[in-house]
Design a protein around this motif. Structure first.
Motif, PDB file in Angstrom:
ATOM      1  N   LYS A  71      44.705 -33.777  -0.589  1.00  0.00           N
ATOM      2  CA  LYS A  71      43.423 -33.200  -0.971  1.00  0.00           C
ATOM      3  C   LYS A  71      42.553 -34.274  -1.612  1.00  0.00           C
ATOM      4  N   ILE A  72      41.286 -34.336  -1.170  1.00  0.00           N
ATOM      5  CA  ILE A  72      40.345 -35.307  -1.711  1.00  0.00           C
ATOM      6  C   ILE A  72      39.602 -34.664  -2.875  1.00  0.00           C
ATOM      7  N   PHE A  73      39.678 -35.296  -4.026  1.00  0.00           N
ATOM      8  CA  PHE A  73      38.945 -34.831  -5.199  1.00  0.00           C
ATOM      9  C   PHE A  73      37.656 -35.643  -5.301  1.00  0.00           C
ATOM     10  N   TRP A  74      36.558 -34.987  -4.964  1.00  0.00           N
ATOM     11  CA  TRP A  74      35.275 -35.666  -4.918  1.00  0.00           C
ATOM     12  C   TRP A  74      34.683 -35.786  -6.318  1.00  0.00           C
ATOM     13  N   MET A  75      33.980 -36.895  -6.544  1.00  0.00           N
ATOM     14  CA  MET A  75      33.274 -37.071  -7.815  1.00  0.00           C
ATOM     15  C   MET A  75      32.176 -36.029  -7.927  1.00  0.00           C
ATOM     16  N   PRO A  76      31.877 -35.561  -9.144  1.00  0.00           N
ATOM     17  CA  PRO A  76      30.918 -34.463  -9.288  1.00  0.00           C
ATOM     18  C   PRO A  76      29.506 -34.825  -8.852  1.00  0.00           C
ATOM     19  N   LYS A  77      29.152 -36.114  -8.907  1.00  0.00           N
ATOM     20  CA  LYS A  77      27.810 -36.524  -8.500  1.00  0.00           C
ATOM     21  C   LYS A  77      27.906 -37.691  -7.534  1.00  0.00           C
ATOM     22  N   LEU A  78      26.839 -37.852  -6.758  1.00  0.00           N
ATOM     23  CA  LEU A  78      26.782 -38.984  -5.833  1.00  0.00           C
ATOM     24  C   LEU A  78      26.696 -40.290  -6.621  1.00  0.00           C
ATOM     25  N   ALA A  79      27.229 -41.349  -6.047  1.00  0.00           N
ATOM     26  CA  ALA A  79      27.257 -42.654  -6.705  1.00  0.00           C
ATOM     27  C   ALA A  79      26.442 -43.664  -5.909  1.00  0.00           C
ATOM     28  N   ALA A  80      25.853 -44.635  -6.613  1.00  0.00           N
ATOM     29  CA  ALA A  80      25.146 -45.739  -5.947  1.00  0.00           C
ATOM     30  C   ALA A  80      26.181 -46.695  -5.377  1.00  0.00           C
ATOM     31  N   ALA A  81      26.148 -46.899  -4.058  1.00  0.00           N
ATOM     32  CA  ALA A  81      27.191 -47.682  -3.393  1.00  0.00           C
ATOM     33  C   ALA A  81      27.168 -49.149  -3.810  1.00  0.00           C
ATOM     34  N   CYS A  82      26.006 -49.666  -4.242  1.00  0.00           N
ATOM     35  CA  CYS A  82      25.917 -51.108  -4.513  1.00  0.00           C
ATOM     36  C   CYS A  82      26.588 -51.501  -5.814  1.00  0.00           C
ATOM     37  N   ILE A  83      26.746 -50.566  -6.774  1.00  0.00           N
ATOM     38  CA  ILE A  83      27.340 -50.926  -8.064  1.00  0.00           C
ATOM     39  C   ILE A  83      28.704 -50.291  -8.256  1.00  0.00           C
ATOM     40  N   THR A  84      29.233 -49.671  -7.218  1.00  0.00           N
ATOM     41  CA  THR A  84      30.552 -49.032  -7.293  1.00  0.00           C
ATOM     42  C   THR A  84      31.563 -49.879  -6.541  1.00  0.00           C
ATOM     43  N   ALA A  85      32.640 -50.257  -7.219  1.00  0.00           N
ATOM     44  CA  ALA A  85      33.677 -51.063  -6.583  1.00  0.00           C
ATOM     45  C   ALA A  85      34.684 -50.159  -5.883  1.00  0.00           C
TER      46      ALA A  85
END
Length: 788
Positions: A71-85
Motif C-alpha cells: 500500500k502506498i501512503f501518499w503525502m498529505p500535500k503535493l510537493a515541489a519536485a525540484c527541492i525534494t530528494a
C-alpha cells in the motif's frame, strides 16, 4: 542508488537526486520555472508540484498490503519536485488529475499579471512561459466542464498590474518589470555563480520587483541572466528587436576571447552577427560565459575588409585575389626567403598554425611568431584541468582570473564552496542539484591570491595581497625560502607556505604578469616541481598553448612578435607602427580597416574573425576544442591557411597544407592531436627565455577582459578606460583626478582620464591592456597633460 517508481516506470538514480531530475530521467516531463542547471533549487514557483508517497512496514516488519500490492501512503500535500530528494522505494505521480489541476492552477496564477505582449517580446518562440502555458495551462476537464459551453480560459477579470517597462539595468541588460514572474533565477545566479550579490527582490506582494541597489550591474558575468530568464523580463540590449528567435541561424562554436575556450552559440541573420548566447560544455564553462564573450561582438559587422586591397600609386584600391597574388609576387621578388616573416594572431587555429609552421620551415626563415606569446613558454608547465582544479586541496593564484580567464573565476567560485558538477543523467546535466545551497560558506582556507592589481577573486581567498608589477619573482622566491617577501606580504606568504606544506593536491594559476617575466616563471616552475602542483597558465593569446605545442615561435635569430626585423612581413593582426615602418614590404591579413594599415600596408587581404573559422584550438587545460564557421557575410575573406598558400605560391614554395581540411590529418600524423574535447599534453622544447624579453617601466598594461576592437557600441558605454595610479604617484607626476593625458601605447596614442586609487602600489601607472600586451611593463610616455 535509490529505486524510485515514476508513474508506471521503476528506475534507479543516485542518492540525493531531486525528484524533478528523476522524473526527467524516467522520460516524463514536469513544468518548471525556478529550477536551472547549476543553481540551487528553491521551489519558489511551485510549478513542479507532484504527488509523492512510499510503502510502509507494519509492526511485523512486512509491508502493509492492499489488493496484493504494498500500500502506498501518499503525502498529505503535493510537493515541489525540484527541492525534494528521492528516497529508496519512493513512488511519484505526475499524471493524476490532482497533479494536473495543481500545475494548471499555477500556470493560471503566473499569467494573472503577465502582459499579453508576446507579438512584441524578443523572447517569443523561446519563452518557457509560452511553452508551459501551452503544455499545462488549459486542461479541458477543468476549464470546460460542459462541452456544450465555451471554455473558460481564465477566471480573472480585473485589470493587470502596470509597472516600469524597459528599465535599463546596464548598457547590456534591460528589465521589463511587467513580464517578471519572480522566479528568482537571476537573484540566485549572481549570488551563486559569479559571487556578486547585486540583484534582489524589492517590496512585497504584487508590488515586488527585481532591482539592484548599486548603479548598474557591477559584474563581468551579467549577460547569463538573459539566457536563464524564463520570460522576456531580462533582455540583451545589443540584440534587442533584431529578429524573432526562429529567424536566427544558430551555430555552436568556441569563444576565442580568452584561453578558457567557453562554448558559445552564435546567432546570425541575413549574414550579420546579431547575438551570442552561452552553450553547454560541462568540461569547461558548464553553461556560463563572460560579458566579453557575449557582448563583445558588435565590431564584427562594421567596416569589414571584404576584398583584397593593393597599393597602387600610393593608394589602396580594391582588387581580387589573383591580382593580390601578383602584387605579392612582385613585392617579394629580390627578398631572401630567410628574410620573410610570418606572424599569426593569438586566436589562430591549430590548422593555421600548422600551415604557417610548414611555410616558414620551407622558407628556412626563423622570423615567425604569434601575437600575445609570453616571454616564458607555457608548454614548460604540466597543465591542470578544471576537474583537477575542483579536486585540489589548495590553489595558489598569481594574477587576475576575473580579467584574464573569466571562466576560471566561475570555476573558482565552485571550488571555494566545495562543489563539483553533478553526475549526468539520461537528460544530461541535472536541473536541480541539491548539493547547491543558498549562501553557502566560502572555504577560504583552500585559496590564496596575489596580483599586481586588485582582483575580484581575492574575496574568496584566505590570504591575498596587491604587489607592484615585477615583484612576482621576489614573492615566489619567498615561497621557495630563497628570499624575503615583498613589503606588506610577509604574513600572507607565511600562511601560504603552511598551506602548501599540508596539501597533497595543489594547483598553481599563473597570470600574464608572471609568464612575461622569465625569472618569475622559472621560480614558479620550481615551486610547481617542489609541491607536485599542476599549473594553469592564463595567457593573453587564446591559443597560446596550441601554437607553442606545434613549435610556432621564433627560431634562432628570429624576431618575435614585439620586435621589428624581417624585410618582408605577413601579419594576421595589426602590429605596431614601428614594426610596420621597419619592413620594406608588408602584407596585412585583417578583418577590419584601420588608419595604420591604410598608411603602411602594401597588400591587405580580407581575413576571417574567430567566429568564421573552422578548426581546433587548445585551451589553458590542454583540451582540444572545435571551432565551427558561422554564417556571416564577409565577402571574399578567408583564413590564414588560404592567405599563406597564396604567399607560398608567390615565392614558388610548395607546402603540404593549402586547405583547412588538409590540416587535421597532418595534425594527427605529426603532432598526435586527439579528438575534440580530449586533452593534448605535449611538452615542447620551447625557447631560451631572457630577461631582455620583459622590458620594465613605470607603465603597467594590466590584463583586461576586453580587446581594443571590442570597444564599440554598448561596450564603449559600459567600460571606463582610465590611467590609474596611487595618489602619491599622481603627485609625483604632477597629475590629479580628472586630468586628461595623451599617452603612447603599443597600439598608438590614447587620450585617457587620470584616476587616483587608494591602495595601488606607488611608482606605477596602470592602463588596461585591451589585448595581447597584457602583463607587460613599458616606459611611460605621457605626451600631453592638463585639467579636464
Amino acid at each position: 542508488m535509490a529505486k524510485v517508481t515514476i508513474n508506471d516506470r521503476t528506475i534507479e538514480v543516485p542518492n540525493g537526486t531531486s525528484v524533478m531530475d528523476a522524473i526527467f530521467h524516467a522520460g516524463y516531463d514536469v513544468p518548471l520555472f525556478c529550477a536551472e542547471k547549476h543553481l540551487s533549487p528553491i521551489g519558489a514557483c511551485r510549478m513542479c508540484l507532484v504527488r509523492t508517497g512510499s510503502p510502509r512496514k507494519g509492526p511485523d516488519g512486512n509491508f502493509i498490503m492492499e489488493d496484493g500490492q504494498p500500500k502506498i501512503f501518499w503525502m498529505p500535500k503535493l510537493a515541489a519536485a525540484c527541492i525534494t530528494a528521492v528516497t529508496d522505494g519512493m513512488v511519484v505521480d505526475t499524471l493524476s488529475d490532482e497533479v494536473k489541476h495543481a500545475q494548471s492552477g499555477m500556470v493560471e496564477l503566473t499569467l494573472l499579471n503577465h502582459p499579453l505582449d508576446c507579438p512584441t517580446c524578443d523572447k517569443g518562440g523561446a519563452c518557457e512561459l509560452q511553452d508551459r502555458s501551452y503544455e499545462y495551462g488549459l486542461v479541458e476537464k477543468f476549464y470546460q466542464p460542459d462541452p456544450m459551453e465555451l471554455p473558460m480560459y481564465t477566471r480573472f477579470e480585473m485589470t493587470r498590474r502596470h509597472v516600469d517597462k524597459h528599465h535599463p539595468l546596464s548598457p547590456f541588460i534591460v528589465l521589463d518589470r511587467e513580464r517578471c514572474i519572480h522566479c528568482k533565477r537571476c537573484v540566485r545566479y549572481f549570488e551563486e555563480i559569479p559571487g556578486d550579490e547585486v540583484l534582489d527582490f524589492i517590496e512585497r506582494g504584487v508590488h515586488t520587483f527585481i532591482n539592484s541597489e548599486d548603479d548598474g550591474l557591477p559584474s563581468n558575468f551579467t549577460g547569463n541572466i538573459v539566457d536563464i530568464c524564463p520570460v522576456g523580463a531580462l533582455l540583451d540590449r545589443t540584440a534587442r528587436f533584431r529578429a524573432r528567435n526562429w529567424e536566427y541561424d544558430a551555430t555552436e562554436t568556441t569563444s576565442m576571447d580568452d584561453a578558457c575556450g567557453a562554448a558559445i552559440t552564435v546567432d546570425t541573420r541575413s549574414g550579420l552577427l546579431e547575438r551570442i548566447r552561452a552553450a553547454e560544455r560541462r568540461e569547461v564553462n558548464e553553461v556560463w560565459i563572460s560579458d566579453a564573450a557575449r557582448f563583445g561582438h558588435e565590431w564584427v559587422n562594421e567596416n569589414r575588409v571584404r576584398v583584397p586591397l593593393v597599393r597602387k600609386n600610393g593608394q589602396l584600391v580594391e582588387t581580387n585575389w589573383e591580382e593580390a597574388l601578383e602584387a605579392i609576387r612582385k613585392g617579394l621578388s629580390g627578398v631572401a626567403k630567410a628574410d620573410i616573416g610570418v606572424y599569426l594572431a593569438g586566436s589562430s587555429t591549430l590548422e593555421e598554425g600548422l600551415a604557417a609552421l610548414e611555410l616558414t620551415q620551407a622558407l628556412g626563415t626563423p622570423h615567425r611568431d604569434f601575437q600575445g606569446r609570453t616571454a616564458y613558454p607555457v608548454t614548460g608547465f604540466t597543465p591542470a584541468s578544471f576537474d583537477e582544479l575542483l579536486d585540489a586541496e589548495f590553489v595558489l593564484i598569481l594574477g587576475e582570473p576575473t580579467e584574464e580567464a573569466p571562466t576560471l573565476h566561475l570555476r573558482l567560485s565552485e571550488y571555494s564552496r566545495g562543489l563539483k558538477p553533478a553526475a549526468r543523467l539520461n537528460h544530461g546535466t541535472p536541473f536541480a542539484d541539491l548539493n547547491i545551497k543558498e549562501r553557502m560558506p566560502r572555504l577560504t582556507h583552500k585559496l590564496a591570491l596575489f596580483s599586481a592589481y586588485p582582483s575580484n577573486t581575492a574575496k574568496w581567498a584566505g590570504a591575498s595581497g596587491v604587489h607592484a608589477p615585477g615583484a612576482e619573482a621576489a614573492l615566489l622566491a619567498a615561497l621557495l625560502n630563497q628570499g624575503e617577501a615583498p613589503a606588506g606580504l610577509a604574513e600572507a606568504v607565511d600562511w601560504v607556505k603552511e598551506r602548501l606544506a599540508k596539501s597533497q593536491r595543489v594547483v598553481l594559476v599563473l597570470g600574464a604578469g608572471v609568464l612575461n617575466q622569465p625569472q618569475a616563471a622559472l621560480k614558479a616552475r620550481q615551486l610547481a616541481e617542489r609541491t607536485g602542483a599542476k599549473v594553469m597558465c592564463m595567457t593573453p593569446a587564446a591559443n597560446a598553448r596550441g601554437l607553442e605545442a606545434l613549435g610556432f615561435f621564433p627560431g634562432k635569430g628570429g624576431a618575435g612578435w614585439t620586435e621589428a626585423g624581417p624585410r618582408a612581413v605577413y601579419y594576421a593582426y595589426l602590429p605596431t607602427e614601428a614594426q610596420l615602418k621597419a619592413a620594406s614590404f608588408r602584407i596585412l591579413h585583417l578583418t577590419h580597416r584601420h588608419p595604420l594599415a591604410e598608411r603602411y600596408a602594401d597588400v591587405i587581404l580580407p581575413n576571417q574573425t574567430p567566429y568564421e573559422k573552422r578548426g581546433h584550438t587548445l585551451n589553458l587545460e590542454g583540451r582540444v576544442l572545435p571551432l565551427e564557421p558561422v554564417a556571416i557575410n564577409n565577402g571574399e575573406a578567408d583564413g590564414a591557411v588560404a592567405a599563406l598558400a597564396v604567399r607560398a605560391e608567390a615565392v614558388g614554395v610548395k607546402t603540404p597544407v593549402r586547405r583547412v581540411r588538409q590540416a587535421p590529418r597532418l595534425l594527427v600524423e605529426k603532432h598526435n592531436l586527439p579528438a575534440a574535447l580530449e586533452r593534448c599534453l605535449p611538452k615542447g622544447p620551447g625557447w631560451a627565455a631572457s630577461e631582455a624579453d620583459a622590458p620594465q617601466g613605470a607603465l603597467y598594461l594590466r590584463p583586461s577582459r576586453w580587446r581594443r576592437e571590442q570597444v564599440v557600441g554598448a561596450v564603449a558605454q559600459a567600460i571606463e578606460l582610465r590611467l590609474e595610479m596611487s595618489p602619491a604617484t599622481a603627485r609625483a607626476q604632477g597629475l590629479a583626478d580628472g586630468y586628461w593625458v595623451e599617452i603612447e601605447l603599443p597600439g598608438g596614442r590614447e587620450r585617457l582620464e587620470v584616476r587616483t586609487v587608494v591602495g595601488l602600489p606607488d611608482g606605477v601607472m596602470y592602463v588596461p591592456a585591451l589585448g595581447a600586451w597584457a602583463g607587460r611593463s613599458l616606459e611611460a610616455k605621457i605626451l600631453v597633460g592638463g585639467a579636464a
